[in-house]
Design an enzyme around this catalytic site. Sequence first.
Site, short mmCIF file in Angstrom:
data_model
loop_
_atom_site.label_atom_id
_atom_site.label_comp_id
_atom_site.label_asym_id
_atom_site.label_seq_id
_atom_site.Cartn_x
_atom_site.Cartn_y
_atom_site.Cartn_z
N ARG A 96 0.91 -1.23 0.16
CA ARG A 96 -0.23 0.02 0.00
C ARG A 96 0.99 1.25 -0.02
O ARG A 96 1.99 1.37 0.16
CB ARG A 96 -1.02 0.15 1.23
CG ARG A 96 -0.21 0.04 2.37
CD ARG A 96 -1.13 0.51 3.67
NE ARG A 96 -0.31 0.24 4.87
CZ ARG A 96 0.49 1.08 5.56
NH1 ARG A 96 0.88 2.21 4.84
NH2 ARG A 96 1.04 0.99 6.58
N ILE A 100 4.51 3.85 8.24
CA ILE A 100 4.20 2.64 9.17
C ILE A 100 2.96 3.03 10.21
O ILE A 100 2.69 4.12 10.29
CB ILE A 100 5.33 2.83 10.11
CG1 ILE A 100 5.28 1.20 10.77
CG2 ILE A 100 5.41 3.77 11.04
CD1 ILE A 100 6.60 0.75 11.38
N CYS A 199 2.37 6.80 10.76
CA CYS A 199 2.26 7.34 9.31
C CYS A 199 3.72 8.28 9.05
O CYS A 199 3.49 9.35 7.96
CB CYS A 199 0.99 7.85 9.00
SG CYS A 199 -0.50 7.19 9.40
#
Length: 252
Positions: A96, A100, A199
């Site tokens: 994707r 993280i 993220c």
Amino acid sequence: MSVSPVSIVSTPVAVSASPAGSPDQPAPPVTVRWRGVETYEASFDAMRAFTDARTADTGDEIWLVEHPPVYTLGQAGDPSHLLVADSGVPLVKVDRGGQITYHGPGQIVAYLLLDLRRRKLMVRTLVTKIEEAVIETLAAYNLASVRKAGAPGIYVASGVHEGAKIAALGLKIRNGCSYHGLSLNVKMDLRPFLAINPCGYAGLETVDMASLEVAADWNDVAHTLVRRLIANLDGASAAADKPQALEQHSND
């Protein structure tokens, strides 16, 4: 961290190959499947297999899953965002977009397996529809949330936890079809988020609905979320299989 209700300027989306299938074929109703508590690897393999086997006649599906503890790192992710190498939580590298994140008990994970060409959806439009569904779901529990420019996901709009992240988003587009999806924190052990830069953002606070003093039932939130997702994808009158199996989920 101040958050403004603005549209995102970047999205964690990975795209491969060229679109396939018939863009003129109407989209069938979405089938909702509760896959239970399932390892991340099992869901990941199943998503890819489903997408690879799709034909122009394959229906769209939303899978609702709860994962045992796991970190996942997007295909362009930086491993240095995992701050504690020996945390005891496995790390899985995936295809994707995004950096993280953490999945674990008490979190709703919704995977969206959609034919975007058939639905005449651009990727950015899909991301917006997903984010709106999460915002609407949280609003149903009197929680105000917003998007944040440059940082895809959903964030607390105000209060002590203003700017904290409560939902994450990451997609993969292959042959014009999406997989992966979103995660919404309901009632979790949030400590594993302290071992990462969520993220990719150092110091980003992560919360769940329980942190915001909402005693929400996982099943109720999941039903609300999937209804909002389908309404945003197809319109409020869209038909879909009611996910009765969600009632099997235990909050213990």
